[in-house]
Design an enzyme around this catalytic site. Structure first.
Site, short mmCIF file in Angstrom:
data_model
loop_
_atom_site.label_atom_id
_atom_site.label_comp_id
_atom_site.label_asym_id
_atom_site.label_seq_id
_atom_site.Cartn_x
_atom_site.Cartn_y
_atom_site.Cartn_z
N ASP A 70 -1.53 25.71 3.41
CA ASP A 70 -2.11 24.54 4.09
C ASP A 70 -2.40 24.80 5.56
OD1 ASP A 70 0.60 24.62 4.75
OD2 ASP A 70 1.02 22.58 4.05
N MET A 74 3.07 25.08 1.26
CA MET A 74 3.54 26.46 1.09
C MET A 74 4.97 26.52 0.57
SD MET A 74 1.93 28.19 4.55
CE MET A 74 2.38 29.87 4.06
#
Length: 492
Positions: A237, A78
């Site tokens: 994720d 991210m």
């Protein structure tokens, strides 16, 4: 039919081929480099991600019936800033989630714009790893590059664009940019204005299990798959890992011990921690979640084993640690090797060992690293408890979850049962499940998780060890406040 899940991580991409019953048919991992141009900086070349993904998919499908592939989706690291010019070429290397260069920009956002305003606009405050401070950094330090920006993207979304030609992102990943109105699941016009960018420069927003398009014909031909293969938006994720561990719906918990460490609590209702010590993000299941993130988890153990001890025998080092040792170690470790996010939000924090004596042994130091990460996760867990959130158990994923010793430490530090899963594919499995929902194999993300995620073992805490760890944790909590000013001094 079969589905490809792609987990675009920090050090490597992991890919799985999974059938609709949740069986992993094949998996592949491809690594790529990380650049550290200056102390505290962390960058990667998005072209390396794409090359690794393409090579990985070719290897994944080697010997398989490519015609059975129906969908592809992603979990991804991210917060990384990927900027493209008007020709969709990458302008500069991506600035990653663990990059700490944005101290000045975070202070501006938090102190000048104000934490209350940021929380109102996005449900979060500025952290060094978030995307908005990185945009401000480029604007202030690389004005020529800033002027070239036509599209702003996140790491996994760049891969989705290369496969489909669609500039897209999903709600969970967008939540970590500090540009997204989490409650209303749309771009925050106020934050875009503050950063000097427009909505036209942002990707289109999708729910995680929505189809964003199909694979372009040239890519499909290169991979040997059909051009009708759908691509789902995917998730950040941690949200993808939550799907892959069944952490969906209301009040479920997952702890991830990857490069970073997270505690992830799913919720059907939108909520914000008033101190913003935990992140409030949209979830891949269409609802919301609270998340605490520590920047060094399995990576702290990897640093200790690889760089300090010079060994790759992780299991051998841990085998010397017995149940009697748990909670009886006098060595403490702060795992802040890359600074810290939750709950301290301190990019100056650093790793420390404390409490060594002449009889301290190698195994004591190893145990302290594992315990230090567990205590840092507990810091986030305590914030959730203070909000009245009751967590009865947690599931585990990430590389660190392969260590049953570490899972046992986590169970006793948190004081709740830890569930280990039949499949530990984490974000890649969650990504494949999102593709299944997009293709209509399941009605919703929660149905897919309930059908496909299976628990293989539960580690229950021991009351005696809990009691010992309660004492150790209370001592651990004293170390960071005592060191906070020292950390800032040594980083000046």
């Amino acid at each position: 039919m079969n589905y490809i899940g792609i987990d675009l991580g920090t050090s490597s991409v992991k890919l799985v081929l999974m059938d609709t019953a949740g069986h992993i048919i094949a998996n592949v991992s491809k690594s790529y480099p990380i650049d550290y141009p200056k102390a505290g900086w962390s960058e990667q070349n998005p072209y390396d991600w794409y090359d690794a993904c393409m090579e990985g998919m070719k290897e994944l499908l080697d010997g398989q019936d490519e015609s059975t592939v129906s969908g592809i989706s992603f979990g991804g690291q991210m917060h990384g800033l990927v900027i493209l010019d008007k020709n969709d070429e990458v302008i500069r290397p991506a600035i990653l989630w663990n990059d700490g260069r944005t101290t000045k920009q975070c202070e501006y956002l938090n102190e000048v714009i104000g934490r209350d305003k940021l929380s109102e606009y996005t449900a979060n405050i500025a952290f060094a790893g978030f995307t908005a401070p990185k945009i401000l950094w480029v604007k202030e330090n690389e004005p020529d590059n800033f002027a070239k920006i036509d599209k702003i993207m996140l790491p996994k979304d760049y891969i989705a664009y290369r496969l489909t030609g669609v500039h897209c992102t999903d709600v969970s990943d967008a939540s970590g940019m500090l540009l997204f109105d989490v409650k209303n699941r749309r771009w925050s016009r106020q934050m875009l204005d503050i950063c000097g960018v427009t909505e036209a420069q942002m990707p289109r927003i999708f729910e995680s299990s929505e189809c964003v398009g199909t694979v372009k014909k040239d890519i499909a031909d290169e991979l040997g798959i059909g051009s009708e293969v759908i691509v789902a938006a995917g998730a950040g994720d941690n949200a993808a890992a939550a799907v892959g561990t069944g952490t969906v719906g209301d009040g479920h918990c997952n702890v991830s011990l990857g490069t970073s460490g997270t505690i992830f609590i799913s919720s059907k209702e939108f909520g914000v921690d008033s101190n913003n010590a935990l992140h409030s993000f949209a979830h891949a299941d269409g609802k919301y979640h609270l998340m605490g993130c520590i920047l060094s988890a399995a990576s702290a153990n990897g640093w200790w084993m690889d760089k300090i001890l010079g060994t790759n025998d992780y299991a051998g080092e841990q085998s010397q640690i017995t149940d009697d040792d748990l909670g009886n170690n006098n060595v403490y470790f702060l795992p802040y090797l890359m600074g810290e996010r939750s709950p301290h939000n301190d990019e100056f924090a650093r790793g420390t060992f404390t409490g060594m004596t002449m009889d301290t042994e190698r195994k004591d130091m190893t145990q302290a690293v594992l315990e230090g990460v567990a205590f840092a996760i507990r810091d986030c867990f305590e914030v959730a408890k203070s909000l009245g959130i009751r967590v009865e158990s947690t599931r585990m994923c990430g590389g660190g979850a392969k260590s049953e010793l570490w899972c046992k430490i986590m169970a006793n530090v948190l004081g709740i049962p830890v569930e280990l899963l039949e499949s530990e594919e984490g974000p890649a499995m969650g990504a494949a499940m999102l593709a299944m929902v997009a293709a209509g194999e399941y009605n919703c993300v929660e149905d897919a998780s309930n059908a496909l995620v299976k628990v293989r073992k539960t580690i229950r805490p021991d009351e005696k060890i809990i009691e010992r760890y309660e004492d150790k944790y209370n001592k651990f909590r004293c170390i960071y406040p005592a060191m906070k000013n020292v950390f800032r001094t040594i980083n000046e």
